[in-house]
Design a protein around this motif. Structure first.
Motif, mmCIF file in Angstrom:
data_model
loop_
_atom_site.group_PDB
_atom_site.id
_atom_site.type_symbol
_atom_site.label_atom_id
_atom_site.label_comp_id
_atom_site.label_asym_id
_atom_site.label_seq_id
_atom_site.Cartn_x
_atom_site.Cartn_y
_atom_site.Cartn_z
ATOM 1 N N ALA A 83 -61.287 -6.258 102.365
ATOM 2 C CA ALA A 83 -61.003 -5.539 101.561
ATOM 3 C C ALA A 83 -62.359 -4.261 101.129
ATOM 4 C CB ALA A 83 -61.297 -6.405 100.059
ATOM 5 N N SER A 84 -63.383 -4.187 102.057
ATOM 6 C CA SER A 84 -64.450 -3.228 101.910
ATOM 7 C C SER A 84 -64.102 -1.876 102.177
ATOM 8 C CB SER A 84 -65.659 -3.907 102.228
ATOM 9 O OG SER A 84 -65.534 -3.974 103.919
ATOM 10 N N SER A 85 -63.004 -1.583 102.696
ATOM 11 C CA SER A 85 -62.818 -0.344 102.868
ATOM 12 C C SER A 85 -61.189 -0.081 103.487
ATOM 13 C CB SER A 85 -63.570 0.139 104.465
ATOM 14 O OG SER A 85 -63.360 -0.697 105.403
ATOM 15 N N MET A 103 -59.178 -1.735 100.506
ATOM 16 C CA MET A 103 -59.743 -1.064 99.419
ATOM 17 C C MET A 103 -58.745 -0.489 98.678
ATOM 18 S SD MET A 103 -63.018 1.611 99.105
ATOM 19 C CE MET A 103 -64.139 0.531 99.521
ATOM 20 N N GLU A 104 -58.117 0.389 99.074
ATOM 21 C CA GLU A 104 -56.963 1.237 98.422
ATOM 22 C C GLU A 104 -55.900 0.156 97.766
ATOM 23 O OE1 GLU A 104 -57.318 4.285 97.632
ATOM 24 O OE2 GLU A 104 -59.366 4.245 98.596
ATOM 25 N N ARG A 162 -57.281 -1.047 94.509
ATOM 26 C CA ARG A 162 -57.144 -0.380 93.563
ATOM 27 C C ARG A 162 -55.689 -0.133 93.045
ATOM 28 N NH1 ARG A 162 -60.941 3.709 96.929
ATOM 29 N NH2 ARG A 162 -62.982 3.187 95.799
ATOM 30 N N LEU A 187 -61.408 -10.101 96.432
ATOM 31 C CA LEU A 187 -61.644 -9.219 97.420
ATOM 32 C C LEU A 187 -62.449 -10.226 98.526
ATOM 33 C CD1 LEU A 187 -62.975 -6.089 95.466
ATOM 34 C CD2 LEU A 187 -60.837 -6.841 96.563
ATOM 35 N N LYS A 213 -70.326 -3.307 99.429
ATOM 36 C CA LYS A 213 -69.173 -2.723 99.246
ATOM 37 C C LYS A 213 -68.076 -3.289 98.066
ATOM 38 C CE LYS A 213 -68.984 0.979 102.445
ATOM 39 N NZ LYS A 213 -68.706 2.236 102.382
ATOM 40 N N LEU A 250 -66.679 -2.313 94.498
ATOM 41 C CA LEU A 250 -65.492 -1.888 94.165
ATOM 42 C C LEU A 250 -65.172 -3.124 93.196
ATOM 43 C CD1 LEU A 250 -62.686 -0.841 94.675
ATOM 44 C CD2 LEU A 250 -62.455 -2.956 96.653
ATOM 45 N N TYR A 270 -64.903 -11.107 94.053
ATOM 46 C CA TYR A 270 -65.138 -10.935 95.534
ATOM 47 C C TYR A 270 -65.931 -12.355 95.943
ATOM 48 C CZ TYR A 270 -69.992 -9.750 94.908
ATOM 49 O OH TYR A 270 -71.565 -9.697 95.028
#
Length: 143
Positions: free
Chosen positions: A14-16, A20-21, A24, A35, A42, A46, A57
């Motif tokens: 979930a860090s990129s 990540m998207e 969101r 997460l 990161k 988030l 997280y």
């Protein structure tokens, strides 16, 4: 996106990128997300962006079953249940196959395959205990 209000979704990787998207998008549509990734900074950023009431997280590595189990336990402690596992963590080495970088290949297998299996092994007993039916949630897959 339908029927995700207050659903609790674990997202690995979930860090990129996609993880990540997805976090969101899911929070914007009413879900709660937990997460999971190796990069704590990161994840902190988030979580702050999405709001701690909607998001938590755990820092860890999908290659390590004990860390994935900790993720599931913390999710249940925080949100009281788990509705969805998005086993998203993965890597793709960029080297040419002719370079024979076996260590990279093994890391890819450990994260992309064993990491998914570790995630399933940690969450499936919780799903069974919650008496949730397994389902395919991708509306694009109309088989």
């Amino acid at each position: 996106m339908e029927n995700i209000q207050d659903k609790v979704i674990i997202i690995t990787g979930a860090s990129s990128g996609i993880g990540m998207e997805s976090a969101r998008l899911l929070v914007a549509n009413g879900a709660k997300v937990m997460l999971f990734a190796r990069r704590e900074e990161k994840l902190q950023q988030l979580t702050k962006e999405l709001g701690e009431e909607n998001c938590g997280y755990v820092t860890g590595d999908v290659r390590l079953p004990s860390q994935v189990e900790k993720l599931v336990q913390e999710t249940i402690r925080r949100f009281k249940k788990v509705d969805v596992l998005f086993a998203n963590a993965g890597i793709m080495p960029a080297s040419s196959i002719s370079e024979l970088k076996l260590e990279e290949w093994n890391e890819m297998i450990n994260i992309n395959i064993k990491g998914v299996l570790n995630s399933i092994a940690s969450v499936l007993p919780k799903f069974i205990a919650q008496k949730k039916r397994a389902c395919r949630c991708n509306k694009l897959d109309r088989r």
